[in-house]
Design an enzyme around this catalytic site. Structure first.
Site, PDB file in Angstrom:
ATOM      1  N   HIS A  23       0.814  -1.220   0.000  1.00  0.00           N
ATOM      2  CA  HIS A  23       0.000   0.000   0.000  1.00  0.00           C
ATOM      3  C   HIS A  23       0.845   1.266   0.000  1.00  0.00           C
ATOM      4  O   HIS A  23       0.332   2.345  -0.287  1.00  0.00           O
ATOM      5  CB  HIS A  23      -1.037  -0.019   1.139  1.00  0.00           C
ATOM      6  CG  HIS A  23      -0.522   0.324   2.492  1.00  0.00           C
ATOM      7  ND1 HIS A  23      -0.225  -0.617   3.443  1.00  0.00           N
ATOM      8  CD2 HIS A  23      -0.278   1.519   3.060  1.00  0.00           C
ATOM      9  CE1 HIS A  23       0.175  -0.012   4.543  1.00  0.00           C
ATOM     10  NE2 HIS A  23       0.150   1.293   4.337  1.00  0.00           N
ATOM     11  N   ASP A  58      -0.668  -7.443   1.161  1.00  0.00           N
ATOM     12  CA  ASP A  58      -0.024  -6.127   1.315  1.00  0.00           C
ATOM     13  C   ASP A  58       1.487  -6.298   1.446  1.00  0.00           C
ATOM     14  O   ASP A  58       2.041  -6.190   2.547  1.00  0.00           O
ATOM     15  CB  ASP A  58      -0.622  -5.415   2.545  1.00  0.00           C
ATOM     16  CG  ASP A  58      -0.262  -3.946   2.586  1.00  0.00           C
ATOM     17  OD1 ASP A  58       0.308  -3.444   1.601  1.00  0.00           O
ATOM     18  OD2 ASP A  58      -0.550  -3.301   3.618  1.00  0.00           O
ATOM     19  N   SER A 106       3.935   1.957   8.538  1.00  0.00           N
ATOM     20  CA  SER A 106       3.578   1.031   7.459  1.00  0.00           C
ATOM     21  C   SER A 106       4.795   0.578   6.667  1.00  0.00           C
ATOM     22  O   SER A 106       5.668   1.396   6.352  1.00  0.00           O
ATOM     23  CB  SER A 106       2.625   1.716   6.491  1.00  0.00           C
ATOM     24  OG  SER A 106       1.331   1.608   6.981  1.00  0.00           O
TER      25      SER A 106
END
Ligand code: 4AZ
Length: 744
Positions: free
Chosen positions: A550, A598, A694
């Protein structure tokens, strides 16, 4: 003559030229074959007429002072009839007035000039004397280098006529460094199909070599059908189909020998819809497929199917091979929009099959292509099923729609392919079953008092996804055999690749974290997009990092040239090594809707220097058998926010200890949680990953060997540090084979 004129125009407008490429449809004009030849008098006369109209429009517009010229490059047609006009526009600007030329503004001038009659409900209006379809107008900013006939060193124009003839298309360049443009067209009424049989290029994420296929006759950014960035061979060959009768291929061939082999043909446009399908009661009755199956399907299409079963007790079951439907939420559908009896679903590609059941005797299905580019072919087998008993006796109905034998429920193996048969299971008694149960046996945790669940773990067993595979191809029961300090495989291969996950000894030793020490997390990477910190990543090899898809999946974020990796860093701005990114490999099944798959691999432009190994070290990658028992303590690290509401980011790398949470508890908190996700956190919410973390690591230490493993990648979660809402991580062990496939 036209080529000469172009050269003249473009050379004069060298540096401060601003270029646009566009297309519109003129209705009610008949296409004649002579228009295919740009040197025919018919083409020249029609092109001059159209160019004069466009010139008139722009010379009377607010940007008239900057407007230079329009050039009609091609006239084709499509299934709506009329003429499809492809054109270039040239403006000349100075640094003072360049801002007035935005893409939308230039397109709006054309659109606003089409006067549509309010009475006539069609989209056709008048651009001065020309009946133009306002919905067909496309204007894209273009690069000078994109012009056909300017920088392209090799150009070709192929005409396939009618179906039945395959025109070979070979592009072979010994040295590379070339731009090639190929126009493909068929007789109006047919579609163009390009088969890519082989494409010998280096995989560089389209930076040095690529093939872009357009659904138009000029390179219009919004008409890209597909971009080929990776080599294609006989095992991965595929076909693309246009929505009209034309295609444009733009080959960018970097240094070195390059070769393309393919062919081009005209195909008949077939409807993907069908008349009412009446079902009987047999096992499999037929298949519905995406348009042009087994070719890829284009970004626009609309298919409908209707099913009728013999009576009210029977519904319709669709079995997809690697595709899954989920009810649409707020986000758009990226790989197919489905309306099934008035409920809207989105489709996503997955690595397993699923069964979708409609508990109704009459079912109407509408499928609309909704992806940015062409998508891989889809098919679903249909049959009727018993609504009151979807699975046969003695079978369990999974959330994936599959039916599995009831004995398989709670056996520790993900038979449903979404773990729905393995949640809400109680711990088996220790009198025999636990010794064999994959959730307990040989997972490194003593679950039975007598330790029997951890006995005989180096015993050779048939290979399964949860047995450890030694390099000699033999499998053993011990799931975490890799680098645990004990040679378990007969060939000792489980201890032979362990130069990873060893931080330099540190003196001592996110939300709710504390400052990391220098050298404590030498695999931690800070990823900077266009100069700004954006995500984390982990070093896994000399020139490869692993991160979250992402962070790299949207338009500009997918451009490797915009990224810099900062390695060997504790305090932002003090990296021991800053390096560019050569290639980004986002997992092909990544879904922005539910964050499944992801994961992304990043190849560095150059490897990190070994001399920095006291500051930079790879982390060990978990084997696919890795067991991460609930309650295991791991660490999440990153420069992300220290609290959900914080705007500022910390300078110093933060670390927080979090616990692995059982999949059952995780699925109870969030939906959907796929087998490729793992929850970790503390139920009080004190410690967690947050915005900016992330892509960074969830590092777990193997208790006996002391090596650190990249068990998770920070992926998503509801807010940060909220009680009972743990962080969700990508379960890296599920991607062991995928990583191996991409890293040599
Ligand atoms: C994020 O936005 C993010 N609490 C990362 C992790 C978590 C939440 C948000 C988990 O990058």
């Amino acid at each position: 003559m036209w080529t000469l004129l172009w050269l003249f125009i473009f050379q004069r407008e060298s540096n401060n030229g601003v270029y646009f490429a566009g297309m519109f449809r003129i209705a009610n004009f008949e296409f004649i074959p002579e228009y295919r030849h740009t040197d025919s008098t018919e083409f020249l006369s029609m092109a001059t007429k159209i160019a004069n109209v466009v010139n008139d429009v722009y010379r009377k517009s607010p940007v008239s002072k900057l407007y230079q010229q329009s050039v009609i490059s091609d006239i084709s047609t499509n299934n709506k009839g009329g003429l499809l006009v492809h054109f270039w526009m040239v403006f000349v600007v100075t640094s003072m007035n360049s801002h007035s030329l935005c893409e939308e503004c230039v397109g709006a001038i054309l659109r606003d000039s089409v006067h549509t009659s309010l009475l006539n409900r069609s989209s056709v209006g008048f651009l001065l004397s020309l009946p133009v379809d306002i919905d067909s107008i496309v204007v894209n900013a273009a690069l000078r280098s994109e012009y056909t006939g300017t920088d392209a060193k090799c150009v070709d124009d192929l005409y396939a006529g009618r179906p039945g003839t395959r025109l070979p298309l070979h592009v072979s360049v010994p040295q590379g460094g070339l731009l090639c443009h190929v126009k493909l067209s068929t007789t109006p009424g047919y579609l163009a199909r390009l088969t890519i049989a082989s494409f010998a290029i280096e995989p560089t994420a389209c930076v040095s070599s690529s093939l872009t296929v357009y659904d138009s006759l000029i390179p219009l950014r919004t008409k890209v059908l597909y971009k080929v960035c990776d080599p294609v061979n006989s095992a991965s060959n595929f076909s693309l189909v246009s929505t009209g009768n034309v295609m444009f291929l733009s080959f960018s061939l970097g240094q070195g020998s390059k070769m393309f082999i393919g062919y081009f043909e005209a195909i008949t446009e077939k409807s993907c819809s069908s008349a009412l399908i009446t079902l009987g009661q047999s096992a499999s009755e037929g298949v519905i497929t995406s348009p042009h199956h087994p070719s890829f399907f284009p970004p626009q299409c609309d298919c409908t199917w209707e099913f009728q079963t013999p009576d009210g007790s029977l519904g319709v079951a669709l079995t997809f091979h690697n595709y899954m439907l989920t009810e649409k939420g707020l986000r758009g559908c990226e790989h197919g929009w489905w309306r099934i009896n008035e409920v809207i679903y989105c489709g996503d590609y997955v690595d397993h099959h699923t069964v979708f059941r409609v508990a109704h005797p009459r079912t109407e299905i509408e499928f609309r292509c909704s992806s940015k580019f062409s998508d891989p072919p889809l098919s679903a087998e249909y049959r009727s099923y018993n609504i009151s008993e979807p699975c046969a006796d003695g079978h369990f109905l999974c959330s994936t729609g599959l039916c599995v034998s009831a004995e398989r429920r709670c056996d520790g193996v993900d038979d449903c392919l979404d773990e729905s048969d393995e949640v809400y299971c109680s711990k088996p008694p220790c009198d025999g079953f636990a010794q064999q149960h994959p959730d307990y046996a040989c997972n490194g945790v003593r679950d039975c008092e007598d330790g029997s669940d951890e006995a005989n773990c180096t015993q050779e067993v048939p290979c399964t996804p949860i047995s450890y595979r030694c390099r000699n191809g033999k499998c053993i029961r011990k799931r975490n055999a890799e680098c645990d300090g004990v040679p378990d495989c007969a060939d000792k291969s489980d201890e032979s690749h362990c130069a990873c996950g060893r931080p330099a000894p540190v003196r001592a030793r996110v939300v709710g974290g504390s400052e990391a020490q220098e050298g404590e997390w030498p695999w931690q990477v800070s990823m900077h997009f266009a100069g700004t910190f954006y995500c984390g990543a982990s070093v896994i090899a000399a020139d490869w990092l692993l991160s979250a898809a992402h962070c790299f999946s949207r338009d500009r974020l997918s451009d490797p040239q915009q990224w810099k990796a900062h390695l060997g860093m504790r305090s932002q701005g003090t990296a021991k090594f800053v390096v560019g990114i050569r290639r980004i490999v986002v997992h092909e099944f990544y879904s922005a809707r539910n964050f499944d798959y992801d994961i992304a691999l990043l190849q560095l432009s150059s490897p990190w220097p070994l001399a920095l190994s006291s500051h930079i070290q790879p982390i060990c990658l978990p084997p696919s058998s890795q067991a991460v028992p609930a309650g295991h303590n791991c660490w999440v690290t990153g420069w992300g926010s220290k609290a959900e509401e914080d705007k500022d980011l910390p300078q110093i790398l933060q670390k927080a200890e979090v616990q692995v949470i059982s999949q059952t508890v995780c699925k109870g908190r969030y939906s959907p949680v796929s087998p490729r996700m793992l929850c970790a956190g503390v139920m009080t919410g004190e410690r967690d990953a947050c915005r900016g973390d992330s892509g960074g690591p969830l590092s777990c230490r193997e208790p006996s060997g002391g090596h650190w493993f990249l068990t998770g990648i920070v992926s998503w979660g509801a807010g940060c540090g909220r009680p009972n809402l743990p962080g969700v991580y990508t379960r890296v062990s599920k991607f062991a084979a995928w990583i191996r496939e991409h890293i040599p």
